[in-house]
Design a protein around this motif. Structure first.
Motif, PDB file in Angstrom:
ATOM      1  N   UNK A   1      10.090 -13.326 -15.695  1.00  0.00           N
ATOM      2  CA  UNK A   1      10.513 -12.627 -14.482  1.00  0.00           C
ATOM      3  C   UNK A   1       9.521 -12.920 -13.362  1.00  0.00           C
ATOM      4  N   UNK A   2      10.015 -13.126 -12.147  1.00  0.00           N
ATOM      5  CA  UNK A   2       9.106 -13.319 -11.017  1.00  0.00           C
ATOM      6  C   UNK A   2       8.432 -11.998 -10.644  1.00  0.00           C
ATOM      7  N   UNK A   3       7.313 -12.094  -9.971  1.00  0.00           N
ATOM      8  CA  UNK A   3       6.615 -10.895  -9.491  1.00  0.00           C
ATOM      9  C   UNK A   3       7.241 -10.458  -8.170  1.00  0.00           C
ATOM     10  N   UNK A   4       6.932  -9.245  -7.706  1.00  0.00           N
ATOM     11  CA  UNK A   4       7.426  -8.835  -6.394  1.00  0.00           C
ATOM     12  C   UNK A   4       7.012  -9.792  -5.276  1.00  0.00           C
ATOM     13  N   UNK A   5       5.801 -10.330  -5.329  1.00  0.00           N
ATOM     14  CA  UNK A   5       5.377 -11.266  -4.286  1.00  0.00           C
ATOM     15  C   UNK A   5       6.190 -12.563  -4.359  1.00  0.00           C
ATOM     16  N   UNK A   6       6.554 -12.993  -5.551  1.00  0.00           N
ATOM     17  CA  UNK A   6       7.413 -14.184  -5.687  1.00  0.00           C
ATOM     18  C   UNK A   6       8.826 -13.890  -5.189  1.00  0.00           C
ATOM     19  N   UNK A   7       9.294 -12.645  -5.407  1.00  0.00           N
ATOM     20  CA  UNK A   7      10.597 -12.253  -4.866  1.00  0.00           C
ATOM     21  C   UNK A   7      10.552 -12.301  -3.341  1.00  0.00           C
TER      22      UNK A   7
ATOM     23  N   UNK B   1       0.830  -1.202   0.000  1.00  0.00           N
ATOM     24  CA  UNK B   1       0.000   0.000   0.000  1.00  0.00           C
ATOM     25  C   UNK B   1       0.865   1.252   0.000  1.00  0.00           C
ATOM     26  N   UNK B   2       1.994   1.193   0.708  1.00  0.00           N
ATOM     27  CA  UNK B   2       2.888   2.347   0.769  1.00  0.00           C
ATOM     28  C   UNK B   2       3.856   2.371  -0.408  1.00  0.00           C
ATOM     29  N   UNK B   3       4.434   1.215  -0.721  1.00  0.00           N
ATOM     30  CA  UNK B   3       5.417   1.114  -1.807  1.00  0.00           C
ATOM     31  C   UNK B   3       4.795   0.313  -2.938  1.00  0.00           C
ATOM     32  N   UNK B   4       4.161   1.013  -3.868  1.00  0.00           N
ATOM     33  CA  UNK B   4       3.393   0.374  -4.926  1.00  0.00           C
ATOM     34  C   UNK B   4       4.299  -0.152  -6.040  1.00  0.00           C
ATOM     35  N   UNK B   5       4.707  -1.397  -5.905  1.00  0.00           N
ATOM     36  CA  UNK B   5       5.573  -2.034  -6.901  1.00  0.00           C
ATOM     37  C   UNK B   5       4.839  -2.287  -8.211  1.00  0.00           C
ATOM     38  N   UNK B   6       3.512  -2.247  -8.183  1.00  0.00           N
ATOM     39  CA  UNK B   6       2.738  -2.588  -9.368  1.00  0.00           C
ATOM     40  C   UNK B   6       2.353  -1.384 -10.222  1.00  0.00           C
ATOM     41  N   UNK B   7       2.744  -0.183  -9.816  1.00  0.00           N
ATOM     42  CA  UNK B   7       2.419   0.981 -10.642  1.00  0.00           C
ATOM     43  C   UNK B   7       3.166   0.896 -11.978  1.00  0.00           C
ATOM     44  N   UNK B   8       2.718   1.631 -12.939  1.00  0.00           N
ATOM     45  CA  UNK B   8       3.239   1.563 -14.306  1.00  0.00           C
ATOM     46  C   UNK B   8       4.767   1.532 -14.364  1.00  0.00           C
ATOM     47  N   UNK B   9       5.305   0.436 -14.849  1.00  0.00           N
ATOM     48  CA  UNK B   9       6.738   0.310 -15.090  1.00  0.00           C
ATOM     49  C   UNK B   9       7.584   0.036 -13.856  1.00  0.00           C
ATOM     50  N   UNK B  10       7.045   0.264 -12.673  1.00  0.00           N
ATOM     51  CA  UNK B  10       7.842   0.109 -11.459  1.00  0.00           C
ATOM     52  C   UNK B  10       8.179  -1.339 -11.186  1.00  0.00           C
ATOM     53  N   UNK B  11       7.215  -2.238 -11.360  1.00  0.00           N
ATOM     54  CA  UNK B  11       7.467  -3.655 -11.118  1.00  0.00           C
ATOM     55  C   UNK B  11       8.648  -4.140 -11.958  1.00  0.00           C
ATOM     56  N   UNK B  12       8.667  -3.790 -13.230  1.00  0.00           N
ATOM     57  CA  UNK B  12       9.755  -4.207 -14.117  1.00  0.00           C
ATOM     58  C   UNK B  12      11.095  -3.652 -13.649  1.00  0.00           C
ATOM     59  N   UNK B  13      11.106  -2.400 -13.200  1.00  0.00           N
ATOM     60  CA  UNK B  13      12.357  -1.777 -12.732  1.00  0.00           C
ATOM     61  C   UNK B  13      12.868  -2.442 -11.457  1.00  0.00           C
ATOM     62  N   UNK B  14      11.954  -2.768 -10.550  1.00  0.00           N
ATOM     63  CA  UNK B  14      12.356  -3.435  -9.311  1.00  0.00           C
ATOM     64  C   UNK B  14      12.898  -4.828  -9.606  1.00  0.00           C
ATOM     65  N   UNK B  15      12.198  -5.558 -10.442  1.00  0.00           N
ATOM     66  CA  UNK B  15      12.648  -6.917 -10.774  1.00  0.00           C
ATOM     67  C   UNK B  15      14.002  -6.857 -11.477  1.00  0.00           C
ATOM     68  N   UNK B  16      14.196  -5.893 -12.355  1.00  0.00           N
ATOM     69  CA  UNK B  16      15.494  -5.731 -13.023  1.00  0.00           C
ATOM     70  C   UNK B  16      16.582  -5.419 -11.996  1.00  0.00           C
TER      71      UNK B  16
END
Length: 82
Positions: free
Chosen positions: A46-52, A9-24
């Motif tokens: 690529x795994x999702x943030x929850x899989x990470x 809720x605070x750190x939205x990893x799923x917002x546009x493009x952010x998930x890809x940048x975090x996984x990278x």
């Protein structure tokens, strides 16, 4: 222990493009956890943030995951996360 959904809720990893940048980021800077997450997920994508997070949890380092992601957000979006 931090709740994943509450954290998201605070750190939205799923917002546009952010998930890809975090996984990278994990792929280049924390390869062992990236590989573990990919293996746990059972796919070559690529795994999702929850899989990470699950990979860190299995290694007994769940709080490290949260700390890494939190620091990434503070460095990447310093005006949004002061």
């Amino acid at each position: 222990m931090t709740d994943f959904n509450e954290f998201m809720e605070k750190y939205d990893c799923y917002q546009d493009g952010t998930e890809d940048r975090i996984i990278e980021f994990f792929k280049t800077d924390h390869q062992e956890y990236y590989d573990a997450a990919q293996e746990l997920a059972g796919h070559n994508d690529d795994p999702s943030p929850s899989e990470m997070c699950e990979a860190f949890e299995k290694a007994g380092k769940e709080e490290l995951f949260y700390e890494i992601v939190k620091n990434w957000f503070h460095e990447t979006y310093p005006d949004d996360y002061k």
